[in-house]
Design a protein around this motif. Structure first.
Motif, PDB file in Angstrom:
ATOM      1  N   MET B  53     -27.123 -21.365  -4.059  1.00  0.00           N
ATOM      2  CA  MET B  53     -25.880 -20.902  -3.412  1.00  0.00           C
ATOM      3  C   MET B  53     -25.937 -19.411  -3.082  1.00  0.00           C
ATOM      4  N   LYS B  70     -21.686 -21.701   7.391  1.00  0.00           N
ATOM      5  CA  LYS B  70     -20.726 -21.444   6.311  1.00  0.00           C
ATOM      6  C   LYS B  70     -20.074 -22.750   5.845  1.00  0.00           C
ATOM      7  N   TYR B  75     -20.104 -27.008  -3.900  1.00  0.00           N
ATOM      8  CA  TYR B  75     -20.457 -26.964  -5.316  1.00  0.00           C
ATOM      9  C   TYR B  75     -19.363 -27.604  -6.172  1.00  0.00           C
ATOM     10  N   SER B  88      -1.758 -26.800  -7.040  1.00  0.00           N
ATOM     11  CA  SER B  88      -1.599 -28.202  -6.631  1.00  0.00           C
ATOM     12  C   SER B  88      -2.930 -28.744  -6.112  1.00  0.00           C
ATOM     13  N   GLU B  91      -3.621 -27.600  -2.727  1.00  0.00           N
ATOM     14  CA  GLU B  91      -4.140 -26.230  -2.651  1.00  0.00           C
ATOM     15  C   GLU B  91      -5.630 -26.179  -3.002  1.00  0.00           C
ATOM     16  N   VAL B  92      -6.030 -27.020  -3.958  1.00  0.00           N
ATOM     17  CA  VAL B  92      -7.452 -27.067  -4.324  1.00  0.00           C
ATOM     18  C   VAL B  92      -8.265 -27.556  -3.119  1.00  0.00           C
ATOM     19  N   LYS B  94      -7.443 -27.412   0.001  1.00  0.00           N
ATOM     20  CA  LYS B  94      -7.385 -26.432   1.095  1.00  0.00           C
ATOM     21  C   LYS B  94      -8.465 -25.364   0.953  1.00  0.00           C
ATOM     22  N   LEU B  95      -8.874 -25.102  -0.297  1.00  0.00           N
ATOM     23  CA  LEU B  95      -9.920 -24.098  -0.512  1.00  0.00           C
ATOM     24  C   LEU B  95     -11.191 -24.467   0.248  1.00  0.00           C
ATOM     25  N   GLY B  96     -11.425 -25.784   0.362  1.00  0.00           N
ATOM     26  CA  GLY B  96     -12.643 -26.232   1.021  1.00  0.00           C
ATOM     27  C   GLY B  96     -12.565 -26.235   2.540  1.00  0.00           C
ATOM     28  N   ILE B  97     -11.375 -26.119   3.071  1.00  0.00           N
ATOM     29  CA  ILE B  97     -11.207 -26.190   4.539  1.00  0.00           C
ATOM     30  C   ILE B  97     -11.596 -24.851   5.168  1.00  0.00           C
ATOM     31  N   PRO B  98     -12.510 -24.874   6.151  1.00  0.00           N
ATOM     32  CA  PRO B  98     -12.874 -23.604   6.806  1.00  0.00           C
ATOM     33  C   PRO B  98     -11.659 -22.974   7.501  1.00  0.00           C
ATOM     34  N   ALA B  99     -11.631 -21.638   7.522  1.00  0.00           N
ATOM     35  CA  ALA B  99     -10.506 -20.919   8.119  1.00  0.00           C
ATOM     36  C   ALA B  99     -10.351 -21.244   9.605  1.00  0.00           C
ATOM     37  N   SER B 139     -12.270 -32.558  -7.321  1.00  0.00           N
ATOM     38  CA  SER B 139     -13.298 -31.549  -7.045  1.00  0.00           C
ATOM     39  C   SER B 139     -14.296 -32.050  -6.006  1.00  0.00           C
ATOM     40  N   ARG B 142     -12.618 -31.852  -2.713  1.00  0.00           N
ATOM     41  CA  ARG B 142     -12.661 -30.476  -2.193  1.00  0.00           C
ATOM     42  C   ARG B 142     -14.009 -30.207  -1.516  1.00  0.00           C
ATOM     43  N   GLN B 146     -15.099 -29.465   2.861  1.00  0.00           N
ATOM     44  CA  GLN B 146     -15.933 -28.413   3.465  1.00  0.00           C
ATOM     45  C   GLN B 146     -16.792 -28.963   4.607  1.00  0.00           C
TER      46      GLN B 146
END
Lengths: 272, 208
Positions: B53, B70, B75, B88, B91-92, B94-99, B139, B142, B146
């Motif tokens: 990574m 990107k 992981y 939530s 929200e977890v 959403k962390l994996g979604i590219p901007a 997880s 998530r 990505q």
């Protein structure tokens, strides 16, 4: 009523109210950062930094808030350099705590600084705020709020898991340093408003109270901020109305709300 | 790098201070291949994933990864411990979604990932209130958000009970049939049995 209107027409009370409004809405955001990053030991080090900063400003006749803020930033930078290389955060901050108190003690002795004046910093008072303090408070709180809004996503990733955050391309070290620096500034200023010993009432307790009954990070941020605002306004209002110390009144309210939230959580669990 | 390779590791050496954790380790993984890396505790399994990574700088050797866009490497670590502070499931994910994704695309990806991992009913729950198995499924979801080409799994079944493991294994079995490249490190013998068809690589303990 007439008495209340008269009191709220006095400049120190108005300045105090403005300060409490700003701090109440934004300081809990720093509480989230402190709790989620495990910065409780750092907070104690910064409190001691305030005593050293206060001693320095009295000894050399310098403006207190900028000196305290600058010293806390310096302490954080030294701590960040020490951390990881030689020790953990708690060990490094303990060493810095001893150092700051030692220096404060020496300065007090050499420059004949009255200990009482220095220790009064620990109690603070919103009524002692000047316009320049309010501007500085507004500036720091603006930085804090903007940081939380603009960098909500990387912050969420770091709070969730630093390894996951790194894998997503978040610069964890940089964000961590910025968060610690912003926290240092907030603590330096909250000392002046609330006093160190009761600072937890505005920074930490609203976060602890609302996070129990929230299911999302965004919700917890918003609710902490609203809770801090309401508590600081109520605490300030009651203190002015009944001629009580602001910090003590606010602390009791914050603890009462914390216990209430605990009770609500228990009842929810029993109900489900 | 040979044709069709997803990862080529050549003579990778990683040291922490003066301690060598990985010593001239080489590995080639084809695109779409599923690999299970076994080894005892402290043999450098997690370090290997961190090196892939880019979180750990190698002291020697090279790592080549074909897909470097990107978010292409996802992981998933061990089950996360509990926390007082809420986050939530949405929200977890959403962390994996590219901007760069639009709100509509993000919503679609989240729903798809939740469906694939049987987590649709968990969307609005606090992540830390979930069971161990549910947390690991989220997880993985998530990771899927990505849209990765490579998934790195670090001891994903540690601390899970029997039910949690069954749920996780079922999802990994499904993912193994997809074009994704999966690299899983573990020390649990149970996983070698269940994923017997995956290519197995033994990571030696340096100095042993």
């Amino acid at each position: 009523m007439q008495r209340l209107l008269f009191l709220f027409s006095l400049k120190p009370i108005i300045y105090g109210l403005i300060g409490m409004l700003i701090a109440g809405a934004s300081f809990p955001l720093a509480g989230v950062i402190i709790l989620r990053n495990g910065l409780i030991p750092l907070r104690y080090m910064l409190m001691h930094g305030v005593i050293l900063g206060g001693t320095l400003s009295i000894a050399f006749h310098l403006p207190m808030v900028p000196v305290v803020a600058a010293l806390n930033i310096l302490l954080v930078l030294v701590l960040m350099a020490m951390k990881g290389r030689t020790s953990t955060l708690s060990v490094a901050s303990t060493a810095m705590m001893v150092l700051t108190m030692g220096l404060a003690s020496m300065l007090s002795h050499v420059f004949d600084v009255p200990s009482k004046d220095t220790l009064e910093l620990l109690w603070g008072s919103p009524f002692a705020l000047k316009v320049s303090d309010l501007w500085m408070l507004f500036g720091v709180c603006l930085i804090l709020v903007l940081y939380c809004i603009i960098f909500f996503r990387p912050m969420t990733a770091i709070f969730f898991d630093t390894d996951v955050a790194s894998s997503l391309g978040v610069n964890v070290k940089l964000h961590h340093t910025v968060m610690v620096l912003v926290t240092a500034l907030v603590i330096a200023l909250s000392m002046k408003i609330m006093g160190a010993l009761l600072m937890d009432a505005l920074v930490i307790l609203p976060v602890l109270s609302v996070s129990r009954n929230s299911t999302s990070m965004k919700g917890a941020f918003l609710k902490s901020s609203i809770c801090g605002l309401v508590l600081s306004l109520l605490g300030y209002f009651f203190a002015v109305l009944w001629n009580l110390p602001v910090s003590g009144t606010l602390s009791i309210l914050a603890v009462a709300y914390y216990l209430l939230s605990f009770l609500i959580q228990k009842l929810k669990r029993l109900g489900s | 790098m040979s044709k069709g390779s997803a990862i080529t590791i050549d003579n990778l050496t990683v040291k922490y201070s003066n301690k060598t954790v990985l010593d001239h380790f080489s590995l080639s993984v084809k695109s779409g291949e599923n690999v299970i890396i076994a080894g005892p505790n402290g043999c450098g399994k997690t370090t290997l994933l961190k090196a892939l990574m880019g979180m750990v700088r190698p002291d020697g050797g090279t790592i080549e990864i074909t897909d470097r866009r990107k978010g292409s490497i996802a992981y998933c670590g061990q089950e996360k411990a509990s926390s007082d502070f809420p986050i939530s499931v949405r929200e977890v994910l959403k962390l994996g979604i590219p901007a760069s994704c639009s709100a509509e695309q993000a919503k679609h990806r989240i729903q798809e990932a939740l469906g694939m991992t049987h987590c649709s009913s968990l969307e609005n729950r606090n992540f830390f209130s979930l069971s161990g198995g549910e947390k690991q499924r989220v997880s993985i979801a998530r990771c899927l958000c990505q849209d990765p080409s490579l998934i790195l799994l670090d001891e994903p079944s540690t601390y899970l009970d029997a039910n949690g493991k069954d749920e996780l294994f079922a999802i990994l079995d499904r993912l193994a049939k997809s074009p994704l490249t999966i690299l899983m490190v573990t020390h649990e013998a149970e996983l070698f049995e269940h994923f017997a068809t995956w290519n197995r690589v033994q990571l030696p303990k340096v100095g042993a």
